[in-house]
Write a protein that holds these residues in place. Structure first.
Motif, short mmCIF file in Angstrom:
data_model
loop_
_atom_site.label_atom_id
_atom_site.label_comp_id
_atom_site.label_asym_id
_atom_site.label_seq_id
_atom_site.Cartn_x
_atom_site.Cartn_y
_atom_site.Cartn_z
N ASN A 145 0.84 -1.20 0.00
CA ASN A 145 0.00 0.00 0.00
C ASN A 145 0.87 1.25 0.00
O ASN A 145 2.05 1.21 0.39
N ALA A 146 0.26 2.35 -0.47
CA ALA A 146 0.91 3.66 -0.41
C ALA A 146 -0.15 4.69 -0.02
O ALA A 146 -1.20 4.79 -0.67
N TYR A 147 0.12 5.43 1.04
CA TYR A 147 -0.79 6.48 1.50
C TYR A 147 -0.14 7.81 1.15
O TYR A 147 0.92 8.17 1.70
N VAL A 148 -0.72 8.53 0.16
CA VAL A 148 -0.10 9.72 -0.40
C VAL A 148 -0.88 10.96 0.00
O VAL A 148 -2.06 10.88 0.38
N ARG A 149 -0.20 12.12 -0.08
CA ARG A 149 -0.81 13.41 0.25
C ARG A 149 -0.55 14.38 -0.90
O ARG A 149 0.61 14.59 -1.32
N LEU A 150 -1.63 14.96 -1.43
CA LEU A 150 -1.56 15.96 -2.49
C LEU A 150 -1.89 17.32 -1.88
O LEU A 150 -2.92 17.48 -1.22
N GLU A 151 -1.01 18.29 -2.08
CA GLU A 151 -1.22 19.66 -1.60
C GLU A 151 -1.18 20.61 -2.79
O GLU A 151 -0.24 20.56 -3.60
N ILE A 152 -2.21 21.46 -2.91
CA ILE A 152 -2.27 22.48 -3.96
C ILE A 152 -2.32 23.83 -3.25
O ILE A 152 -3.32 24.20 -2.64
N GLN A 153 -1.20 24.55 -3.34
CA GLN A 153 -1.02 25.80 -2.61
C GLN A 153 -1.05 26.97 -3.60
O GLN A 153 -0.29 26.99 -4.58
N ASP A 154 -1.95 27.93 -3.36
CA ASP A 154 -2.05 29.09 -4.24
C ASP A 154 -1.84 30.36 -3.44
O ASP A 154 -1.85 30.36 -2.20
N SER A 155 -1.66 31.45 -4.14
CA SER A 155 -1.46 32.77 -3.53
C SER A 155 -2.67 33.66 -3.81
O SER A 155 -2.53 34.85 -4.04
N GLY A 156 -3.87 33.04 -3.80
CA GLY A 156 -5.09 33.75 -4.16
C GLY A 156 -5.69 34.54 -3.02
O GLY A 156 -5.01 34.98 -2.09
N ILE A 157 -7.03 34.66 -3.07
CA ILE A 157 -7.73 35.57 -2.17
C ILE A 157 -7.88 34.99 -0.77
O ILE A 157 -8.14 35.72 0.18
N GLY A 158 -7.74 33.67 -0.61
CA GLY A 158 -7.89 33.07 0.71
C GLY A 158 -9.35 32.86 1.08
O GLY A 158 -10.28 33.32 0.39
N ILE A 159 -9.56 32.16 2.20
CA ILE A 159 -10.91 31.79 2.65
C ILE A 159 -11.02 32.14 4.12
O ILE A 159 -10.16 31.76 4.92
N PRO A 160 -12.09 32.84 4.56
CA PRO A 160 -12.28 33.12 5.99
C PRO A 160 -12.44 31.84 6.79
O PRO A 160 -12.89 30.80 6.26
N ALA A 161 -12.09 31.90 8.06
CA ALA A 161 -12.15 30.71 8.91
C ALA A 161 -13.57 30.19 9.07
O ALA A 161 -13.80 28.98 9.10
N ASP A 162 -14.57 31.09 9.14
CA ASP A 162 -15.94 30.64 9.35
C ASP A 162 -16.53 30.00 8.11
O ASP A 162 -17.61 29.36 8.17
N ALA A 163 -15.88 30.14 6.95
CA ALA A 163 -16.41 29.56 5.70
C ALA A 163 -15.65 28.31 5.28
O ALA A 163 -16.06 27.65 4.32
N GLN A 164 -14.59 27.95 5.99
CA GLN A 164 -13.76 26.82 5.54
C GLN A 164 -14.47 25.49 5.69
O GLN A 164 -14.19 24.55 4.96
N GLN A 165 -15.37 25.39 6.64
CA GLN A 165 -16.06 24.12 6.84
C GLN A 165 -17.21 23.90 5.87
O GLN A 165 -17.57 22.76 5.55
N LYS A 166 -17.83 24.99 5.36
CA LYS A 166 -19.01 24.84 4.52
C LYS A 166 -18.71 24.85 3.03
O LYS A 166 -19.61 24.63 2.23
N ILE A 167 -17.43 25.12 2.62
CA ILE A 167 -17.15 25.18 1.18
C ILE A 167 -17.21 23.81 0.54
O ILE A 167 -17.29 23.70 -0.69
N PHE A 168 -17.14 22.74 1.35
CA PHE A 168 -17.23 21.39 0.79
C PHE A 168 -18.67 20.92 0.69
O PHE A 168 -18.93 19.78 0.31
#
Length: 793
Positions: free
Chosen positions: A704-727
């Protein structure tokens, strides 16, 4: 005068008498014997000298005779004087050169001898000799006196040894026996008796031990009788307290509160019980759908929730073991932990799984201070608590899932839950209590028992519980029940009974056996709760849940059909617009066609997202298991979005972990869809700067292989109160985002659903104005040829 002095004085007197006997009885006899030996030796010397001189005197060879006499005198230092007279009275030889070295107080110390010199019976001469016997005996006397002192010292040592032996094997056991008797006189039976030998003292100690055992047994019997009475009263009281606590927990479970509030309140109730004082700290964690454990309530625990989560999810943790084995696990090894006051204490840890329908929904982790011991009735009560928590936690988890899928269904469930709460709370205010003897005959029952069974107290007293048998349970059910309690174990279960009028009612029963001094049950106490209404409500809730799930399934089917029906004409419209690009149109007409084409593509993308979302909701997506290269997918997506990113002055970068295996087994299409949606989302909200794609391995095994993908941008960002509901489907950070950037809010929801289907996790780390980092962790299998290569290596 004590026994030690009485024994030692005769020993001393015997030693003195023995020394006097040796000194005045044996020594003179030995000295006389030695004197006789010396005298006999002297006679042998004179006989030899006479024989040697006889021939010379006969032949009148006097010169040689004198030489022989002088030689003999020199060789015998104890000869004081020597004289030889021949037969005619003439002195042939005379010498006196020595004086005695002793003070002669007795003439026997210097002996005078006359010894004839004869030949064939004729006396030729006579030898006169003075012999110093005392000097000859002085060495013997000196040696014998030394031996006498050695014997005296040896006798003293022997007497001391005899005294020590008597002290060790007689006086010491008797003294300990005396002290034991003193302790026994004040009721202390735990004192240790000396080890008895096979002698009279041993018989005395054994007899004393038998007497102590008889007294102790008699006193123990009295204590057991008193303890049994106290235990019966205490167990009844504790059982009633347990039922009250279980009722409070059930009452809490029916309150409209979050699971965290419910579990924290449950811990408050548990830690408020004084008879659970051996429990020092604890926490409750919830078993998520992916197998992880999330702590939601804790008491007296110094670590934060994240540390607890990492600890309880570790492969060797107690919570993980309880989750896999679905049974109580206790660790006897000491775990050192820092208390609130900074002191370090040792704990014994135990984990109780909260099981519902053969599945674990949570873990109760409790620690007992080192040196304390959790009692069996406490463990039984904790099992009852986990049983009460299981249904409530399962219901809360189901409510949370249903609330996320349909708000209307959540409202209906809340109304039904409130209704069940009101009914259950009213029914559970009192418990049904009955006590029976060993044969099952009722010896005590409370008013609630009579009320629910419709029998009078006189009709039930002395009767067997078979009077209430409804026939709803098989014979094996009651055989197992009696087998459990007759072996001294607590039985729990739900029983259907029959009232006096023939109607049925259900009770949740706990039967506790009371054991006598031999560990045999002599009495049983049964605590029951009427759950008839709860049984009916459970049936109604199951029907309501099935109806809600059917409605939700119909909604998803409708979305899938509608999106499919709209896609067909939309593809035709896009085809016609593509053909119009080749027509000789004016610049204005080309702008109209481009705008229509762009709108058609956006609408088609929306329909594809809706179709994917509906497939996920209806569980129509089937994941493939194919060999593919995840890193290649990242390169292809970067090339796909290169022109679009370059137009916005955004740099796309890809970084691959060199330890990551090249090929993996999974669904390449869904993997590509996840990467495309996240990259498209990053470009949409990044006006300038960079977007970095990182792919690295979290954990690698041969299979098995357990991998992690990270996509890091320099965009507008997301407020903390909205991070849970964007999904969540059709949701963006705020309404201005949709107006400015477009989109429906389905992309991240689809990605989250796909990651969940693939057995992974997704999350975001972001701050407004500083960009965002979306991360995805997914498990993949590794090809078998890689496994074979690893085995060969």
């Amino acid at each position: 005068m004590n026994l030690r002095i009485r024994i030692f004085i005769p020993l001393i007197l015997c030693g003195v008498a023995l020394f006097g006997f040796v000194t005045y009885g044996i020594i003179p006899h030995v000295v006389d014997h030695e004197r006789a030996e010396h005298v006999e030796h002297l006679y042998r010397q004179l006989s030899t000298l006479s024989t040697a001189l006889a021939s010379d005197i006969k032949n009148k060879n006097y010169s040689e005779t004198q030489v022989a006499l002088a030689e003999s005198y020199r060789n015998n230092p104890n000869w004081l004087a020597l004289q030889l007279q021949i037969a005619d009275g003439k002195t042939l030889y005379q010498i006196r050169e020595r004086e005695t070295n002793t003070v002669a107080t007795d003439k026997s110390e210097v002996l005078h001898y006359q010894y004839p010199v004869s030949v064939a019976g004729t006396t030729l001469a006579q030898i006169s000799l003075d012999y110093d016997l005392e000097s000859d005996l002085s060495v013997f006397r000196t040696n014998f006196q030394q031996f006498q002192w050695y014997a005296f010292i040896g006798g003293i040592v022997a007497l001391i040894g005899v005294a020590l032996v008597i002290e060790r094997y007689v006086l010491y056991p008797l003294n300990r026996l005396r002290k034991a008797a003193a302790h026994l006189a004040v009721g202390e039976f735990a004192v240790k008796l000396p080890a008895g030998k096979n002698d009279e003292v041993g018989d005395l100690i054994q007899s004393f031990g038998t007497m102590r055992g008889a007294i102790q047994q008699q006193q123990q019997s009295m204590r057991v009788e008193i303890a049994d009475r106290q235990l019966s009263e205490k167990q009844v009281q504790q059982t009633l307290e347990q039922q009250v606590v279980l009722g409070e927990i059930l009452h809490l479970s029916l309150e409209p509160m979050s699971m965290e509030q419910f579990l924290n309140s449950t811990l408050d109730i548990l830690f408020s019980l004084p008879w659970l004082g051996t429990i020092a700290r604890g926490y409750i964690c919830v078993a998520e759908a992916d197998g992880t454990l999330t702590p939601v309530a804790q008491r007296n625990w110094t670590e934060d929730k994240q540390d607890c989560a990492n600890k309880c999810y570790a492969p060797t943790s107690l919570c993980r073991e309880a989750l896999l084995n679905k049974q109580l696990v206790i660790r006897t090894s000491r775990e050192h932990a820092t208390q609130g006051d900074g002191n370090v204490a040792a704990y014994d840890e135990m984990a109780l799984p909260i099981v519902y329908n053969d599945g674990v929904v949570g873990i109760v982790n409790l620690s007992v201070e080192s040196g304390e011991e959790i009692q069996p009735q406490q463990l039984n009560f904790l099992h009852d608590v986990t049983a009460s928590l299981s249904g409530a936690m399962r219901r809360m988890l189901a409510e949370r899932a249903l609330r996320q899928s349909n708000i209307t269904l959540e409202q209906r469930v809340r109304e039904r839950t409130t209704e069940v709460h009101n009914q259950q709370f009213a029914l559970d205010q009192h418990s049904i209590v009955a006590i029976t003897d060993r044969a099952g005959r009722i010896s005590y029952l409370n008013d609630k028992f009579c009320e629910i069974s419709q029998y009078d107290r006189e009709e039930l007293f002395g009767q067997n519980h078979r009077l209430l048998n409804s026939g709803a349970h098989p014979k094996e059910f009651f055989i197992q029940l009696w087998d459990t309690i007759s072996h001294g174990k607590v039985w729990r279960g739900e029983i259907c009974n029959r009232k006096k009028d023939g109607s049925l009612y259900w009770v949740d029963s706990t039967i506790v056996p009371f054991l006598d001094a031999h560990g045999k049950p002599f009495q049983y106490i049964a605590i029951r709760t009427d759950i008839t209404t709860r049984k009916l409500q459970e049936q109604q809730l199951r029907r309501a849940r099935d109806e809600a799930l059917a409605a939700d399934h119909a909604k998803s089917e409708f979305l899938a059909v509608m999106s499919h029906e709209i896609r067909t004409p939309m593809n035709g419209m896009i085809g016609v617009l593509d053909l119009m690009h080749d027509w000789p149109l004016t610049a204005e007409q080309h702008e109209f066609v481009d705008a229509a084409t762009q709108g058609a593509h956006n609408l088609l993308k929306l329909l594809n997202n809706v179709l994917d979302y509906s497939k996920i909701e209806t569980q129509n997506i089937r994941l493939e298991q194919l060999e593919f290269i995840p890193a290649t997918t990242l390169q292809e997506v970067r090339d796909m979005y290169h022109v679009r990113a370059q137009a916005k002055d955004v740099v796309l970068q890809v970084e691959i972990d060199p330890q990551l295996p090249e090929e993996m087994i999974g669904d390449p299409l869904r993997w590509r869809q996840i990467v495309i949606n996240l990259v498209d989302n990053a470009i949409k909200f990044t006006e300038a700067g960079s977007i970095q794609l990182h792919l690295h391995a979290l954990r690698l095994t041969n299979t098995n292989a357990y991998v992690r993908l990270e996509i890091q941008d320099s965009g507008i960002g997301i407020p903390a109160d909205a991070q849970q509901k964007i999904f969540t489907a059709f949701t963006q950070a705020d309404s201005s985002t949709t107006r400015h950037y477009g989109g429906t809010g389905l992309g991240l929801s689809i990605v989250a659903k796909l990651v969940e289907l693939m057995g992974g996790k997704i999350g975001v780390i972001s701050q407004p104005g500083q960009g965002s980092t979306f991360w995805v962790e997914l498990p993949f299998d590794r090809p078998q040829d890689h496994l074979r290569l690893a085995v060969i290596n």
